[in-house]
Design an enzyme around this catalytic site. Structure first.
Site, PDB file in Angstrom:
ATOM      1  N   ASP A  64       0.665  -1.075   0.466  1.00  0.00           N
ATOM      2  CA  ASP A  64      -0.154   0.058  -0.015  1.00  0.00           C
ATOM      3  C   ASP A  64       1.230   0.932   0.108  1.00  0.00           C
ATOM      4  O   ASP A  64       0.704   2.006   0.509  1.00  0.00           O
ATOM      5  CB  ASP A  64      -0.852   0.221   1.130  1.00  0.00           C
ATOM      6  CG  ASP A  64      -0.552  -0.051   2.939  1.00  0.00           C
ATOM      7  OD1 ASP A  64       0.967  -0.564   2.096  1.00  0.00           O
ATOM      8  OD2 ASP A  64      -0.391   0.400   3.344  1.00  0.00           O
ATOM      9  N   LYS A  79       4.559   1.793  15.843  1.00  0.00           N
ATOM     10  CA  LYS A  79       3.101   2.803  16.829  1.00  0.00           C
ATOM     11  C   LYS A  79       3.907   3.361  18.344  1.00  0.00           C
ATOM     12  O   LYS A  79       2.428   2.583  19.269  1.00  0.00           O
ATOM     13  CB  LYS A  79       2.417   1.858  16.397  1.00  0.00           C
ATOM     14  CG  LYS A  79       1.406   1.207  14.469  1.00  0.00           C
ATOM     15  CD  LYS A  79       0.292   1.571  14.746  1.00  0.00           C
ATOM     16  CE  LYS A  79       0.398   1.072  12.785  1.00  0.00           C
ATOM     17  NZ  LYS A  79       0.563  -0.148  11.991  1.00  0.00           N
ATOM     18  N   ASP A  98       1.778   5.765   2.195  1.00  0.00           N
ATOM     19  CA  ASP A  98       0.929   4.992   2.540  1.00  0.00           C
ATOM     20  C   ASP A  98      -0.175   5.388   2.364  1.00  0.00           C
ATOM     21  O   ASP A  98      -1.047   6.188   2.912  1.00  0.00           O
ATOM     22  CB  ASP A  98       0.835   4.926   4.247  1.00  0.00           C
ATOM     23  CG  ASP A  98       0.855   4.086   4.559  1.00  0.00           C
ATOM     24  OD1 ASP A  98      -0.878   3.285   3.840  1.00  0.00           O
ATOM     25  OD2 ASP A  98       0.423   2.577   5.056  1.00  0.00           O
TER      26      ASP A  98
HETATM   27  N1  GDD Z   1      -0.071 -11.565   3.068  1.00  0.00           N
HETATM   28  C1  GDD Z   1      -0.617 -10.890   4.685  1.00  0.00           C
HETATM   29  N2  GDD Z   1      -0.331 -11.522   5.519  1.00  0.00           N
HETATM   30  N3  GDD Z   1      -0.034  -9.316   4.509  1.00  0.00           N
HETATM   31  C2  GDD Z   1      -0.577  -9.007   5.599  1.00  0.00           C
HETATM   32  C3  GDD Z   1      -0.961  -9.154   6.848  1.00  0.00           C
HETATM   33  C4  GDD Z   1      -1.317 -10.873   7.405  1.00  0.00           C
HETATM   34  O1  GDD Z   1      -1.426 -11.117   7.906  1.00  0.00           O
HETATM   35  N4  GDD Z   1      -0.742  -8.261   7.579  1.00  0.00           N
HETATM   36  C5  GDD Z   1      -0.930  -7.106   6.708  1.00  0.00           C
HETATM   37  N5  GDD Z   1      -0.166  -7.440   5.341  1.00  0.00           N
HETATM   38  C6  GDD Z   1       0.048  -6.705   4.939  1.00  0.00           C
HETATM   39  C7  GDD Z   1      -0.997  -5.756   4.219  1.00  0.00           C
HETATM   40  O2  GDD Z   1      -2.020  -6.043   3.481  1.00  0.00           O
HETATM   41  C8  GDD Z   1       0.044  -4.655   3.899  1.00  0.00           C
HETATM   42  O3  GDD Z   1       0.576  -3.862   2.532  1.00  0.00           O
HETATM   43  C9  GDD Z   1       1.107  -4.319   4.899  1.00  0.00           C
HETATM   44  O4  GDD Z   1       1.215  -5.518   5.344  1.00  0.00           O
HETATM   45  C10 GDD Z   1       1.372  -3.775   6.321  1.00  0.00           C
HETATM   46  O5  GDD Z   1       0.593  -3.831   6.359  1.00  0.00           O
HETATM   47  P1  GDD Z   1      -0.748  -2.186   7.039  1.00  0.00           P
HETATM   48  O6  GDD Z   1      -1.937  -2.607   7.537  1.00  0.00           O
HETATM   49  O7  GDD Z   1      -0.865  -1.466   5.704  1.00  0.00           O
HETATM   50  O8  GDD Z   1       0.119  -1.831   8.754  1.00  0.00           O
HETATM   51  P2  GDD Z   1       0.419  -0.012   8.431  1.00  0.00           P
HETATM   52  O9  GDD Z   1       0.721   0.768   7.671  1.00  0.00           O
HETATM   53  O10 GDD Z   1      -0.147   0.180  10.142  1.00  0.00           O
HETATM   54  O11 GDD Z   1       2.192   0.000   9.158  1.00  0.00           O
HETATM   55  C11 GDD Z   1       3.014  -1.090   7.840  1.00  0.00           C
HETATM   56  O12 GDD Z   1       4.101   0.263   7.204  1.00  0.00           O
HETATM   57  C12 GDD Z   1       4.046   1.447   8.035  1.00  0.00           C
HETATM   58  C13 GDD Z   1       4.497   2.053   6.717  1.00  0.00           C
HETATM   59  O13 GDD Z   1       3.050   2.403   5.544  1.00  0.00           O
HETATM   60  C14 GDD Z   1       3.813  -0.934   8.853  1.00  0.00           C
HETATM   61  O14 GDD Z   1       4.797  -1.771   8.640  1.00  0.00           O
HETATM   62  C15 GDD Z   1       4.754   0.131  10.063  1.00  0.00           C
HETATM   63  O15 GDD Z   1       5.789  -0.347  10.727  1.00  0.00           O
HETATM   64  C16 GDD Z   1       4.995   1.254   8.524  1.00  0.00           C
HETATM   65  O16 GDD Z   1       5.514   1.892   9.441  1.00  0.00           O
HETATM   66 MG    MG Z   2      -0.334   0.733   5.854  1.00  0.00          MG
END
Ligand code: GDD
Ligand code: MG
Length: 364
Positions: free
Chosen positions: A118, A169, A227
């Protein structure tokens, strides 16, 4: 900086999340497949990875997994070879990477690119990989600076770029540098993630590696980064791509003030601007003003309506004189004449909002 092309690099793309913050858009379509600047969001990430020489990508899927293979098939239409590894129940980011690695073909010392599904990023992936290899790191994390690090993984580093902590977070961030969601892993490090259970790279793998003294490197840069996990960010990403603020090989046509998809009908008396997309066969009537927004396929914006920084779902109808700012209208919903919807409102798919008895006037 010149971009460094790679060859034979394998990648894992994390696309199993439910995209809850983007509901109702993600009720029917996973976040990485939402139409963004005219194509599924992932098309931009894939084209960019491809432009750095990535040839093979393993999709780590879970939520609505079948929709990814329907959209991207074996990848040949995108100049890629794509494999799918599906988790029956989501395994978390680390578990997903470990599971997807079963489909990698590279050896234990090879670098493997891992991408959150994303993210829009303009950084030089080739340079990140080159840094990882030359320093012999276990993992190299792309880092970027944001105003509010508490919503991300906070990543302090020392003078040599070595990551000293990973604080996912945290309410008390120690730096504005955050995890930008693009990693280079040495393959053997992925193989050391426990198999068959839920693992978070952010809460378990990275802190564990740092504690064990492994070399976890930061690759910080200041290029475009976003993001798209919230409605406001999703709309911003689409308009930035249309406007050319981030170059994407997947953009259908040259950058410009707006993008009209095939069959869109825009009245010459309407004003569409600010990086808006008008979906296929969508109609924008006379006097309507569309700014920085995403209009889905087959939707209708009637005369004199104003749509700013918003998403209008597929087949939705926005009646005359309506004002929408920073809102999401679900697929097939109808916004009756004279409504004014502002900041963060969301209308669920198929909902009909009746006409407003007291008409709002944008001139007041
Ligand atoms: N296959 C799979 N299985 N993918 C997953 C799973 C899972 O269980 N959980 C999350 N994902 C994928 C989501 O589809 C997304 O592409 C990515 O992992 C990150 O998940 P998000 O839900 O978007 O996390 P976030 O935005 O809250 O936080 C993450 O991204 C940030 C940067 O945008 C973390 O990596 C943070 O540390 C980071 O700063
Ligand atoms: Mg994200």
């Amino acid at each position: 900086m010149a971009e460094t092309p790679l060859s034979d690099l394998e990648a894992i793309l994390l696309v199993g999340g439910q995209g809850t913050r983007l509901r109702p858009l993600t009720l029917g379509t996973p976040k990485p497949l939402l139409p963004t600047a005219g194509v599924p969001f992932l098309a931009h990430q894939l084209a960019r990875a491809r432009s750095f020489g990535v040839g093979r990508i393993v999709f780590a899927t879970s939520y609505r997994a079948e929709m990814f293979s329907e959209a991207f098939g074996d990848g040949s239409a995108f100049g890629l070879s794509i494999e799918y590894m599906t988790e029956e129940t989501p395994l978390g980011t680390g578990g997903a990477i470990r599971n997807a690695a079963e489909a990698l073909t590279c050896g234990p010392d090879a670098p493997v690119l891992v991408l959150n599904g994303d993210i829009l990023s303009g950084h030089d992936i080739g340079d990140q990989v080159a840094r990882h290899v030359s320093r012999g790191a276990a993992v190299t994390l792309h880092l970027t600076e944001v105003d509010d690090p508490s919503r991300f993984g906070c990543v302090p580093t020392d003078e040599e770029g070595r990551v000293t902590a990973f604080l996912e977070k945290t309410p008390n961030p120690v730096t504005n540098l955050i995890n930008a969601g693009c990693y280079v892993f040495t393959r053997s490090v992925i193989d050391s993630i426990p198999a068959g259970r839920v693992v978070s790279v952010e809460r378990e793998t990275f802190p564990g590696l740092i504690e064990d003294g492994a070399l976890v490197l930061g690759y910080a840069d200041a290029s475009y980064w976003l993001d798209v996990g919230t409605p406001a960010a999703f709309v911003k990403g689409s308009r930035d791509l249309v406007l050319g603020r981030l170059a994407s090989p997947a953009l259908p046509g040259p950058p410009g003030d707006f993008l009209a998809l095939p069959g869109a009908m825009i009245s010459p008396e309407a004003k569409v601007s600010g990086g808006s997309v008008v979906g296929a066969r969508a109609v924008v009537e006379s006097g309507a003003r569309i700014t920085g927004s995403v209009l889905g396929d087959d939707c209708v914006v009637h005369a004199d309506a104003e749509v700013v920084d918003s998403v209008v779902g597929i087949g939705a109808r926005v009646s005359s004189g309506t004002v929408l700012r920073d809102v999401v209208i679900g697929d097939g919903a109808v916004v009756g004449a004279g409504n004014e919807l502002l900041a963060g409102s969301r209308v669920w798919p198929g909902v009909v909002l009746p006409e407003c008895a007291v008409r709002f006037s944008s001139d007041v």
